[in-house]
Design a protein around this motif. Structure first.
Motif, short mmCIF file in Angstrom:
data_model
loop_
_atom_site.label_atom_id
_atom_site.label_comp_id
_atom_site.label_asym_id
_atom_site.label_seq_id
_atom_site.Cartn_x
_atom_site.Cartn_y
_atom_site.Cartn_z
N SER A 112 -10.09 -3.49 -11.07
CA SER A 112 -11.17 -3.15 -10.15
C SER A 112 -11.78 -4.44 -9.61
CB SER A 112 -12.25 -2.34 -10.86
OG SER A 112 -12.97 -3.17 -11.77
N LYS A 113 -12.64 -4.33 -8.63
CA LYS A 113 -13.31 -5.51 -8.08
C LYS A 113 -14.16 -6.21 -9.13
CE LYS A 113 -13.48 -3.72 -3.34
NZ LYS A 113 -14.35 -3.22 -2.25
N GLU A 114 -14.57 -5.45 -10.15
CA GLU A 114 -15.38 -6.02 -11.23
C GLU A 114 -14.53 -6.57 -12.36
OE1 GLU A 114 -15.94 -2.84 -9.99
OE2 GLU A 114 -17.45 -3.65 -8.62
N ASN B 153 -5.65 -9.25 1.17
CA ASN B 153 -6.81 -8.45 1.55
C ASN B 153 -6.50 -6.97 1.37
OD1 ASN B 153 -9.08 -7.33 2.64
ND2 ASN B 153 -8.71 -8.02 4.74
N TRP B 154 -7.11 -6.36 0.35
CA TRP B 154 -6.84 -4.96 0.03
C TRP B 154 -7.50 -3.98 0.99
CZ3 TRP B 154 -4.66 -2.77 -4.68
CH2 TRP B 154 -4.06 -3.72 -5.51
N GLU B 155 -8.54 -4.39 1.66
CA GLU B 155 -9.31 -3.46 2.51
C GLU B 155 -8.41 -2.82 3.57
OE1 GLU B 155 -12.33 -2.41 1.95
OE2 GLU B 155 -12.35 -3.69 0.16
N LEU C 156 -4.21 -0.22 -1.48
CA LEU C 156 -5.50 0.29 -1.95
C LEU C 156 -5.52 1.81 -1.92
CD1 LEU C 156 -8.40 -0.20 -2.88
CD2 LEU C 156 -9.08 -0.29 -0.47
N LYS D 88 -6.21 3.06 -5.69
CA LYS D 88 -7.64 3.24 -5.92
C LYS D 88 -7.94 4.50 -6.73
CE LYS D 88 -8.57 5.77 -1.61
NZ LYS D 88 -9.27 5.74 -0.29
N GLU E 51 -7.89 -2.31 -7.28
CA GLU E 51 -8.23 -2.70 -5.91
C GLU E 51 -8.29 -4.21 -5.72
OE1 GLU E 51 -11.92 -0.62 -5.51
OE2 GLU E 51 -12.81 -1.63 -7.24
N ALA E 52 -7.69 -4.95 -6.68
CA ALA E 52 -7.63 -6.40 -6.58
C ALA E 52 -6.59 -6.89 -7.58
CB ALA E 52 -9.00 -7.01 -6.91
#
Length: 317
Positions: A131-133, A271-273, A278, A282, A289-290
């Protein structure tokens, strides 16, 4: 996790010979002690191919994942200046053999296959989805279908249980040890093991009632439900394990050092966006996501312990 490892070790202590600790095949060296093959110091042994071949861990429909990964592969091509080809592998063994033979350069090896790929194919893992975290991991679940007559783990006795392949952590090694250590259920004595080849096959097999139950990675299960490949109400979970690391991404050991650095940069600058990657990943829990950096020595320690407890050999064919 320590409790799980202790249980696994205890369950096999009286039935398996002591296994040698993890070590690389004799064709590789590990001078720095990080448990992965060193990049050859002899430049003549390094390779710098015009086309990089990439493979994702085997799945039921490789064509779906070729499309999912295309955006990343375009980014990889841009960062390295190379052509990049997606290689749809059909099994863990084929994926390992392809890298060992020099036909595969960049790959994602599943959790259980990682140690064997490192030992036998010179795989150098450096990244994992998170995750992004920075949260990562998945659980092994044993699933059945509604009204199968299997309501708890003990009900597997006398029935068939689908595994994926012998190199898989959640698809074979962990559930085998857990069933024996926690439930006194031994394969070929208390239940009949069958092998589907892939998590997707096991999940579809249970959903379609071809198998009464299966041990699978819930990360794969969640993505298949999100894609509407199977319906959530087609499956019932009767066991969920503690969390394991997920697919590890890396390179063949003998790629030129500069190329290896460019490949790493491609993973960590992607860039996952808005990407199909993603969209696909997700739906995992936690969401993937990263790409985050990992080390085989640290992040796969628990998997090597499970391998040792369950008698896995790293002898290479």
């Amino acid at each position: 996790m320590k409790k799980l490892i202790a249980a696994l070790a205890l369950s096999v202590a009286f039935t398996l010979p002591a296994m040698a600790e993890f070590k690389l095949d004799s064709r590789y060296t590990d001078a720095d002690g990080d448990l992965v093959a060193d990049i050859p110091t002899d430049v003549s042994q390094q390779v710098d191919p015009d086309t990089l071949v990439f493979a994702y861990t085997p799945v039921e429909d490789p064509a779906v994942y070729a499309e999912v990964w295309q955006g990343f592969l375009d980014h990889l091509a841009e960062k390295t200046g190379k052509k990049v080809q997606f290689f749809p592998v059909q099994s863990n063994a084929a994926q390992i053999e392809a890298m060992r033979a020099g036909r595969l350069h960049v790959a994602g090896f599943n959790t259980g296959g990682n140690p064997i790929a490192v030992a036998c194919a010179g795989f150098r893992p450096f990244a994992m989805m998170a995750s992004k975290e920075g949260a990562f991991g998945y659980e092994m679940e044993i699933v059945t279908y509604p009204d199968s007559g299997i309501e708890k783990v003990e009900d597997l006795k006398g029935k068939q249980l689908a595994f994926t392949s012998e190199t898989s952590n959640s698809g074979f090694k962990a559930p085998s040890a857990i069933l024996e250590s926690e439930y006194n259920l031994v394969a070929n004595t208390d239940f009949t093991p069958v092998f589907s080849g892939k998590h997707d096959n096991s999940i579809l097999g249970v959903a379609n009632k071809d198998y009464p139950a299966a041990a699978v990675a819930n990360s794969v299960l969640n993505r298949m439900v999100a894609r509407d490949v199977v319906k959530k109400d087609q499956l019932v979970s009767i066991y969920k394990s503690q969390t394991f690391p997920t697919t590890g991404y890396g390179v063949a050991h003998n790629l030129a050092p500069e190329l290896q650095e460019k490949i790493k940069d491609a993973f960590f600058t992607f860039n996952w966006e808005g990407s199909k990657l993603l969209e696909e990943f997700k739906t995992s829990e936690p969401p993937q996501e990263a790409f985050i950096p990992i080390t085989f020595k640290e992040n796969w320690a628990v998997i090597r312990q499970i391998d040792e407890a369950t008698g896995v050999s790293y002898a290479c064919q």
